[in-house]
Design a protein around this motif. Structure first.
Motif, mmCIF file in Angstrom:
data_model
loop_
_atom_site.group_PDB
_atom_site.id
_atom_site.type_symbol
_atom_site.label_atom_id
_atom_site.label_comp_id
_atom_site.label_asym_id
_atom_site.label_seq_id
_atom_site.Cartn_x
_atom_site.Cartn_y
_atom_site.Cartn_z
ATOM 1 N N TYR A 354 -20.624 109.711 -5.230
ATOM 2 C CA TYR A 354 -20.849 110.306 -6.550
ATOM 3 C C TYR A 354 -22.188 111.038 -6.651
ATOM 4 C CZ TYR A 354 -16.949 107.284 -7.832
ATOM 5 O OH TYR A 354 -15.728 106.670 -7.891
ATOM 6 N N ASP A 397 -19.679 99.552 -16.232
ATOM 7 C CA ASP A 397 -20.341 100.862 -16.275
ATOM 8 C C ASP A 397 -19.725 101.660 -17.421
ATOM 9 O OD1 ASP A 397 -21.599 103.252 -15.871
ATOM 10 O OD2 ASP A 397 -21.123 103.417 -13.739
ATOM 11 N N LYS A 398 -20.242 101.464 -18.610
ATOM 12 C CA LYS A 398 -19.685 102.129 -19.796
ATOM 13 C C LYS A 398 -19.983 103.620 -19.828
ATOM 14 C CE LYS A 398 -19.965 97.968 -22.680
ATOM 15 N NZ LYS A 398 -20.534 97.380 -23.929
ATOM 16 N N MET A 400 -20.372 105.599 -17.093
ATOM 17 C CA MET A 400 -19.885 106.253 -15.878
ATOM 18 C C MET A 400 -21.024 106.935 -15.129
ATOM 19 S SD MET A 400 -16.740 105.394 -16.038
ATOM 20 C CE MET A 400 -15.840 106.429 -14.887
ATOM 21 N N GLU A 401 -22.131 106.213 -14.941
ATOM 22 C CA GLU A 401 -23.309 106.772 -14.286
ATOM 23 C C GLU A 401 -23.396 106.389 -12.809
ATOM 24 O OE1 GLU A 401 -26.521 105.369 -16.674
ATOM 25 O OE2 GLU A 401 -26.328 107.004 -18.143
ATOM 26 N N TYR A 408 -16.384 99.630 -12.577
ATOM 27 C CA TYR A 408 -15.567 100.491 -13.429
ATOM 28 C C TYR A 408 -14.402 99.709 -14.031
ATOM 29 C CZ TYR A 408 -18.062 104.288 -11.129
ATOM 30 O OH TYR A 408 -19.042 105.123 -10.649
ATOM 31 N N GLY A 419 -9.841 101.852 -10.612
ATOM 32 C CA GLY A 419 -10.883 101.030 -11.205
ATOM 33 C C GLY A 419 -10.719 99.567 -10.833
#
Length: 477
Positions: A354, A397-398, A400-401, A408, A419
């Protein structure tokens, strides 16, 4: 929210080569013309065009054309020659049913552009075809222009371009170009009497909206045994939201009138996933809607669906279908609280996929009877050498960082579960429970690990449990 169906981009030159040809010409003269000073002359006899309309900019329509001097047979090149591909932009035609490339000079400036009477760099090039009709080389165009004039017999095209290496290319053409309309607009009302169901899935209510999702794809195309379109026509994706089915294994779309909506609610069709698809031989073109309504009735043979959508050009697409719809059940499994002891683990490290300077891990834990399998999708610090999992508590991970120490939540993205989720094997049939909160804790001692799970799920149940044992982490390149 799930993205349903995948749609195609611009056709490749190999596909276009097979598709072009309106007439088989006399053998070419290998691009040589004694009256021209150009290094390469293409006296084109065949053409192919795609009209994309204003899909890329509201300021101009896109006309994608190919001109070639190759000898052709049954739509395929059979002899040596050249083929020039030009990505042109110009004003929209007055009638979609009679698409013509507007008169004027089209300028190529060697850059991506959507300006009227310009040729964009992205899909503009010259290809060379060998004596067997196979493309042997492709060269980018770096400058030039194209002149279009209308005549009593159609249009005349004359262009002068420079290609990489400095050679000049002249192209001439004096016939009509027949454009395949892939704009998603038709300039008229469209009536679709659907005869096939290309897909139907019941997703239940994994996000706790209070309503359940029923996705239906129906159309008037012919259909293969694996539910793929086998002819031109239309396929309509309708994302119905309504009351929960009493029995998810035999999901039933509730009766009522459903309205096109940007918000999910009872008796709505969610606008993000509800659209038409104009099916061509090599592509599927999205037909966006701005409004609409569909009435659902239960009849002896299954369902009676009827209604209409408003397309982006203001015309209507009417829909009618009578027949069976059998839903594939992908609703989250309904379970009570579960406490599970996992005996085996498989872990893979995918590295910094990512670009967040963290490492992504995918781990699957199984019970001894193989009935339950818990999959974790989480991020940790980048390993310095062999991959290891840090001893700590991992949280959701609310944002999505892709931060280290985060995992997830789980969902079905339309292709399958992703996820963090629990797979349940119920007599050979797989069901899924999606994790949407909680934590898991890791304690590491060398290659031995202790995992403790304390999750909440979209079905408002709890999953708790543990794993203790040695783990060999596979590092994926």
């Amino acid at each position: 929210m799930k993205t349903k169906l995948l749609f195609y981009s611009l056709l490749s030159s190999l596909v276009l080569l097979a598709a072009c040809s309106k007439k088989e010409p006399e053998p070419n003269n290998n691009g040589q013309n004694q009256s021209s000073t150009a290094d390469i002359v293409i006296n084109a006899e065949s053409s192919y065009g795609i009209f994309y309309g204003k899909r890329f900019t509201p300021n101009a329509s896109n006309y994608f054309i190919i001109l070639t001097n190759c000898t052709m047979s049954d739509g395929k090149a059979t002899g040596e020659g050249e083929m020039i591909t030009l990505d042109c932009f110009a004003p929209a035609p007055s009638q979609i049913s009679a698409i013509e490339l507007p008169e004027g000079r089209y300028v190529y400036e060697g850059k991506l552009t959507f300006e009227p009477f310009h040729i964009s760099k992205q899909n503009t090039y010259l290809t060379f075809v060998n004596e067997n009709g196979v493309i042997k080389d492709k060269v980018d165009i770096i400058s030039g222009s194209l002149d279009i004039k209308k005549t009593s017999g159609g249009i005349t095209i004359h262009g002068i371009f420079t290609i990489e290496g400095g050679k000049t290319v002249e192209v001439n053409y004096s016939k009509n170009i027949l454009f395949e309309n892939q704009s998603g607009s038709f300039g008229k009302d469209i009536n679709v009497v659907a005869k096939n169901i290309f897909g139907s899935t019941y997703y239940g209510d994994p996000s706790n909206t209070g309503f359940s999702e029923y996705l239906v794809s129906l159309g008037d195309c012919e259909m293969t045994e694996d539910h793929k379109p086998n002819s031109a026509g239309f396929i309509i994706d309708i994302d119905f939201w309504g009351a929960k089915s009493v029995t998810s294994n035999e999901a039933v779309l509730p009766e009522g009138t459903y309205h096109f909506s940007k918000e999910i609610g009872n008796n709505t069709m969610y606008s993000v996933n509800t659209k038409g698809n104009d099916i061509h031989q090599h592509s599927s073109i999205p037909v966006p809607y701005t409004d609409g309504m569909i009435t659902v009735k239960h009849i002896e043979s299954g369902y009676d669906l009827s209604g209409e959508f408003i397309m982006s050009d203001g015309y209507k697409m009417t829909i009618a279908y009578k027949g069976a719809i059998k839903f594939d059940n992908k609703a989250p499994a309904e379970t009570g609280d579960l406490k599970l002891n996992f005996t085996t683990a498989e872990v893979e490290c995918y590295g910094d996929i990512y670009g967040a300077k963290t490492a992504n891990y995918n781990a699957t834990f199984r019970t001894s009877d193989k009935k339950y399998a818990l999959t974790l999708d989480f991020n940790d610090v980048l390993p310095d050498g062999d991959a290891v999992i840090t001893s700590q508590t991992y949280t959701l991970d609310k944002d999505m960082e892709a931060s280290a120490g985060k995992f997830y939540s789980g969902e079905d993205d339309g292709m399958g579960p992703i996820g963090t989720y629990l797979r349940i094997d119920e007599n050979g049939k797989e069901r899924y429970v999606y994790v949407n909160g909680g934590t898991f804790t890791v304690k590491r001692d060398g290659k031995s690990y202790v995992f403790t799970f304390d999750f909440t799920t979209t079905s408002q149940a709890k999953i708790t449990g543990n794993f203790k044992g040695e783990i060999v982490i596979k590092q994926k390149k």
